[in-house]
Design an enzyme around this catalytic site. Structure first.
Site, PDB file in Angstrom:
ATOM      1  N   HIS A 158       0.823  -1.218   0.000  1.00  0.00           N
ATOM      2  CA  HIS A 158       0.000   0.000   0.000  1.00  0.00           C
ATOM      3  C   HIS A 158       0.854   1.264   0.000  1.00  0.00           C
ATOM      4  CE1 HIS A 158      -4.042  -1.824   0.856  1.00  0.00           C
ATOM      5  NE2 HIS A 158      -3.248  -2.839   1.150  1.00  0.00           N
ATOM      6  N   ASP A 366       3.765   9.573  -0.937  1.00  0.00           N
ATOM      7  CA  ASP A 366       2.544   8.869  -0.516  1.00  0.00           C
ATOM      8  C   ASP A 366       2.291   7.709  -1.474  1.00  0.00           C
ATOM      9  OD1 ASP A 366       0.206   8.357   0.890  1.00  0.00           O
ATOM     10  OD2 ASP A 366      -0.422  10.460   0.896  1.00  0.00           O
TER      11      ASP A 366
HETATM   12  O1  F6P Z   1      -1.103   3.596   4.197  1.00  0.00           O
HETATM   13  C1  F6P Z   1      -0.545   2.571   4.939  1.00  0.00           C
HETATM   14  C2  F6P Z   1      -1.274   2.339   6.246  1.00  0.00           C
HETATM   15  O2  F6P Z   1      -0.632   1.335   6.958  1.00  0.00           O
HETATM   16  C3  F6P Z   1      -2.736   1.987   6.035  1.00  0.00           C
HETATM   17  O3  F6P Z   1      -2.916   0.637   5.730  1.00  0.00           O
HETATM   18  C4  F6P Z   1      -3.349   2.425   7.330  1.00  0.00           C
HETATM   19  O4  F6P Z   1      -4.705   2.662   7.238  1.00  0.00           O
HETATM   20  C5  F6P Z   1      -2.596   3.688   7.631  1.00  0.00           C
HETATM   21  O5  F6P Z   1      -1.309   3.525   7.046  1.00  0.00           O
HETATM   22  C6  F6P Z   1      -2.519   3.967   9.123  1.00  0.00           C
HETATM   23  O6  F6P Z   1      -1.590   3.139   9.700  1.00  0.00           O
HETATM   24  P1  F6P Z   1      -1.660   2.408  11.097  1.00  0.00           P
HETATM   25  O7  F6P Z   1      -2.338   1.100  10.850  1.00  0.00           O
HETATM   26  O8  F6P Z   1      -0.230   2.250  11.453  1.00  0.00           O
HETATM   27  O9  F6P Z   1      -2.419   3.280  12.031  1.00  0.00           O
END
Ligand code: F6P
Length: 456
Positions: A158, A366
């Site tokens: 992602h 990003d």
């Molecule tokens: O964009 C990557 C990501 O890990 C997403 O999957 C997630 O929603 C966001 O960052 C927030 O991350 P975390 O799970 O570490 O709060």
């Protein structure tokens, strides 16, 4: 009958509400896209429960089997705070902050990946498709392959995959590449991430082949570009909802009915460029004092990863900047920046999108940036203006946005100035193209595109 799909992700799509002692669905596009697929295939979701002081058995939630992984507090600190967010996150985002390389957090990363792989092996059968998500779990595909689990193994990253010159600084680069190359299909958000990965795999792991297909240890691995989308129709409907429009009008009135409302919505992360964006706004107000009082800037900063030191530092930096700009340019009851440090319910967020004439999405790096897509879905009619960083994955699809280099304060300031007065025809021409892209490449399109080569 479709093959069963087993999603393996750091977080479950549900959150434990300890007061109500029940699981609540976490909102989001990924969850709404995968729910029907998992339900139809009687699939499962393996993920961290998010709770360290309680262990949970697998349970069913909205027709999907949830398989919670338990991590102790120490594991959470070393794996999640330490290696995932102190090493991989900054490294994969162009080393905007120096990544920390510690053997004492690498070992827990391996250990926790092993916990996920072992638990998945217990739930998956040889006929299932196993679909592993994101940077927290890069070793899992190899571990599953060695355990002979799953008909096909997919991996989706992602976040960006960095240029090989940066990636090669990781002391455990060989293990990470070998982990990922255990997959049959590896999918990326953008072409640049895919080619960065292919170069790293060729140069550092001895893989051979092109950006779309690699040969490694006698197997072929497909590399795919599949930009993630949103539930575009649902957002468009929400944006047009009467309650949303009324709330948007109220927000504008509360802001003092300025001529232009500019909005930023981000997780409070140093990758999002919130500080540089505020400096551009400050420069604009210095250059164009006539705009003071006419432009209102709303920044929604969603609290995130507050256990990680760099996140506490960036929060202080941003709040200091907000104070400085408001102190210099504000009047009593009329600050130029309205700063909200909280997450908003989706209906309220939609109203903010709807209220904003200009949306500033200016991350320094990003993977994709779904805020940009949400704004387009909600504000394509009447058309708003999207200012977008060249360094967001979304920029590969969004040539019609006002593209900026967020590091270039003068350039960003000029673009912001232009965005406030762009003519109606140009605005709607650009928005039409953006909306077509968001609508045609929604999250359902994305899930199908990722899963098709795994169905095999
Ligand atoms: O964009 C990557 C990501 O890990 C997403 O999957 C997630 O929603 C966001 O960052 C927030 O991350 P975390 O799970 O570490 O709060």
């Amino acid at each position: 009958m479709d093959r069963r799909v087993i999603v393996v992700a750091n977080r479950l799509p549900v959150k434990w509400d300890s007061a109500a002692t029940r699981w609540e669905t976490s909102p989001g596009g990924l969850v709404s896209a995968l729910t029907p697929i998992l339900r139809a295939s009687e699939g499962s979701w393996v993920g961290w429960s998010g709770v360290s002081d309680e262990e949970f058995e697998p349970f069913e939630h909205e027709g999907i089997e949830q398989v919670p992984i338990h991590l102790s507090d120490d594991q959470y600190r070393a794996f999640y705070v330490g290696f995932c967010n102190g090493t991989l996150w900054p490294l994969y985002h162009d080393a905007i902050r120096p990544p920390e390389f510690h053997r004492h957090t690498w070992r827990p990363y391996v250990e926790v990946n092993r916990i996920f792989a072992d638990r998945t092996a217990e739930v998956a059968t040889d006929d299932d498709i196993v679909w592993v998500q994101d940077y927290q779990l890069q070793l899992v595909p190899r571990m599953l392959r060695e355990a002979d689990v799953g008909h096909r193994i997919g991996f989706y990253l992602h976040i960006p995959f960095p240029p090989v010159e940066l990636f090669s600084t990781l002391p455990w680069r060989a293990q990470v590449l070998n982990g990922l190359l255990g997959s049959d299909v590896i999918a990326f958000q953008s072409r640049s991430s895919r080619s960065n990965f292919a170069r790293a795999a060729r140069r550092l792991a001895g893989a051979e082949g092109s950006s779309s297909r690699l040969e490694y240890q006698g197997r072929t691995i497909e590399l795919q570009v599949s930009p993630i989308g949103i539930d575009a129709e649902a957002f468009a409907l929400l944006g047009n909802d009467r309650a949303t429009r009324e709330r948007a009008a109220q927000i504008r009135a509360d802001l003092g009915d300025p001529e232009v409302v500019v909005l930023g919505v981000d997780r409070l992360d140093y990758t999002k460029g919130i500080d540089l964006r505020i400096k551009a706004l400050e420069t604009l107000l210095e250059r164009r004092p006539d705009l003071v009082g006419k432009v209102a800037f709303v920044q929604v900063a969603v609290p995130s990863r507050e256990d990680v030191e760099q996140y506490r530092i960036i929060r202080e930096d941003i709040e200091r900047l907000v104070g400085r700009v408001n102190g210099s340019f504000g009047e009593v009851g009329r600050p130029p920046i309205h700063y909200l440090h909280r997450s908003l319910p989706i209906e309220e967020l939609a109203a903010y999108y709807r209220a904003a004439d200009v949306m500033l999405v200016t991350p320094l790096r990003d993977g994709m940036n779904l805020v940009a897509k949400e704004y387009v879905a909600i504000h394509h009619r009447p058309p708003g203006v999207l200012v977008l960083s060249e360094f967001a994955g979304a920029a590969e699809q969004f040539g019609a946005a006002l593209l900026v280099n967020p590091y270039d304060t003068d350039g960003l300031t000029s673009m912001l100035e232009w965005a406030t007065r762009i003519d109606a025809e140009e605005r709607s021409r650009r928005m039409r193209r953006l909306w077509r892209s968001v609508r045609d490449h929604d999250v359902f399109w994305w899930a199908e595109r990722c899963l098709a080569p795994l169905r095999g």
